[in-house]
Design a protein around this motif. Sequence first.
Motif, PDB file in Angstrom:
ATOM      1  N   TYR A 189       1.428  -1.347 -14.604  1.00 36.15           N
ATOM      2  CA  TYR A 189       2.497  -0.353 -14.643  1.00 36.15           C
ATOM      3  C   TYR A 189       3.282  -0.449 -15.940  1.00 36.15           C
ATOM      4  O   TYR A 189       3.697   0.569 -16.496  1.00 36.15           O
ATOM      5  CB  TYR A 189       3.399  -0.523 -13.423  1.00 36.15           C
ATOM      6  CG  TYR A 189       2.789   0.121 -12.193  1.00 36.15           C
ATOM      7  CD1 TYR A 189       3.212   1.370 -11.763  1.00 36.15           C
ATOM      8  CD2 TYR A 189       1.751  -0.488 -11.505  1.00 36.15           C
ATOM      9  CE1 TYR A 189       2.645   1.981 -10.661  1.00 36.15           C
ATOM     10  CE2 TYR A 189       1.167   0.110 -10.403  1.00 36.15           C
ATOM     11  CZ  TYR A 189       1.619   1.339  -9.978  1.00 36.15           C
ATOM     12  OH  TYR A 189       1.045   1.949  -8.897  1.00 36.15           O
ATOM     13  N   GLY A 222      -1.199   7.079 -12.779  1.00 37.42           N
ATOM     14  CA  GLY A 222      -0.523   5.796 -12.887  1.00 37.42           C
ATOM     15  C   GLY A 222      -0.421   5.073 -11.555  1.00 37.42           C
ATOM     16  O   GLY A 222      -0.506   3.854 -11.488  1.00 37.42           O
ATOM     17  N   SER A 246      -6.950   2.616  -3.224  1.00 39.76           N
ATOM     18  CA  SER A 246      -5.839   3.190  -2.454  1.00 39.76           C
ATOM     19  C   SER A 246      -6.164   3.214  -0.966  1.00 39.76           C
ATOM     20  O   SER A 246      -7.233   3.678  -0.552  1.00 39.76           O
ATOM     21  CB  SER A 246      -5.578   4.618  -2.950  1.00 39.76           C
ATOM     22  OG  SER A 246      -4.934   5.389  -1.957  1.00 39.76           O
ATOM     23  N   ILE A 247      -5.236   2.734  -0.177  1.00 41.84           N
ATOM     24  CA  ILE A 247      -5.402   2.746   1.282  1.00 41.84           C
ATOM     25  C   ILE A 247      -5.297   4.190   1.797  1.00 41.84           C
ATOM     26  O   ILE A 247      -5.999   4.590   2.717  1.00 41.84           O
ATOM     27  CB  ILE A 247      -4.352   1.824   1.933  1.00 41.84           C
ATOM     28  CG1 ILE A 247      -4.625   0.378   1.493  1.00 41.84           C
ATOM     29  CG2 ILE A 247      -4.363   1.946   3.459  1.00 41.84           C
ATOM     30  CD1 ILE A 247      -3.481  -0.591   1.728  1.00 41.84           C
ATOM     31  N   THR A 248      -4.431   4.973   1.166  1.00 42.20           N
ATOM     32  CA  THR A 248      -4.308   6.389   1.537  1.00 42.20           C
ATOM     33  C   THR A 248      -5.627   7.120   1.298  1.00 42.20           C
ATOM     34  O   THR A 248      -6.101   7.862   2.154  1.00 42.20           O
ATOM     35  CB  THR A 248      -3.198   7.062   0.710  1.00 42.20           C
ATOM     36  OG1 THR A 248      -2.044   6.224   0.724  1.00 42.20           O
ATOM     37  CG2 THR A 248      -2.857   8.439   1.245  1.00 42.20           C
ATOM     38  N   GLY A 284      -1.565   8.535  -2.436  1.00 42.96           N
ATOM     39  CA  GLY A 284      -0.960   7.211  -2.432  1.00 42.96           C
ATOM     40  C   GLY A 284       0.113   7.171  -1.356  1.00 42.96           C
ATOM     41  O   GLY A 284       0.471   8.213  -0.799  1.00 42.96           O
TER      42      GLY A 284
END
Length: 341
Positions: A189, A222, A246-248, A284
């Motif tokens: 980040y 990002g 990503s879990i989403t 996300g």
Amino acid sequence: MEKKQIDWANIGFNYIQTDKRYVSNYKDGAWDEGGLTEDANIVLNECAGVLQYAQTVFEGLKAYTTEDGHIVTFRPDLNGERMENSAKYLEMPVFPKERFLDAVVKTVEANAAYVPPYGSGATLYIRPYMFGSNPVIGVKPADEFQFRVFTTPVGPYFKGGAKPITIKVSDFDRAAPRGTGNIKAGLNYAMSLHAIVTAHEEGYAENMYLDAATRTKVEETGGANFIFITKDNKVVTPKSDSILPSITRRSLLYVAKEYLGLETEEREVYLDEVKDFAECGLCGTAAVVSPVGKIVDHGREICLPSGMDEMGPVTKKLYDTLTGIQMGKIEAPEGWIKVIK
Ligand SMILES: *Cc1c(COP(=O)(O)O)cnc(C)c1O
């Protein structure tokens, strides 16, 4: 339990201090018992590993109030697993996922008054993280670490509906091949800040990062993965070793297949073929899905047929189904919802 008097609809995504947080310290090769504290501040040596060499990893998940009044979290076991992987890669001791779950549950329970009510659109954001805490000046991993979990209520991501955003193909890279793109580390980040500030200055909501090696393939933004919908309703998501899992996104693919009967495909996605997709979204924890209406590649505009007014129809179905599962309106797959109280 009395809820805090907070203007849930208007709090945005900002830090609001809550009552309790969880802390555990690692020293002499072991984690201590850990527990809750009211102290929101951390006192560190000036030479702490995290301050000098950014040895820190984190997670992000949310607690929701369901329609029937329970406080739940969504697949927190996957956050625990991912944090184990992130820690290993940065030479940090693993905080075991069972303890991670326990820490999340305790922290949310202790701040239940800050979990926004059902229907407010707001949620309680949960931030587990871990960092090297003892002095390190020669480049090496720290020997002492701190694991913490704090919570902060966050407002509805989309005020007044999800408007499609315009993003740009970035001239910067987010992650190197064989680098740290697939772990949730603050360092990824830090290096994205210049790129996002630049994109915002130019009027774009987000960056589309390409693969650093060839700059021909779509990676992610990002802090969110891409999903694309083909003109014949197939859900496509880019595959790459330098994307954060990503879990989403993983949950949306499951929902697409098992709930909506859509075909799904995880494969390399070339920038050149993006113009052929019908819909595009960013996924996300924060927004679940943000629809993308336009992608600008150095002056060349790629306008998704779903347009700039609303989410594309397939993206909308995916969004509604997943948020319905999270809010307890649609039956969840086994193990997806962790009831806290
Ligand atoms: C956290 C994160 C995501 C989203 O992951 P979720 O598990 O869906 O919240 C995507 N990309 C990056 C780089 C991330 O750090």
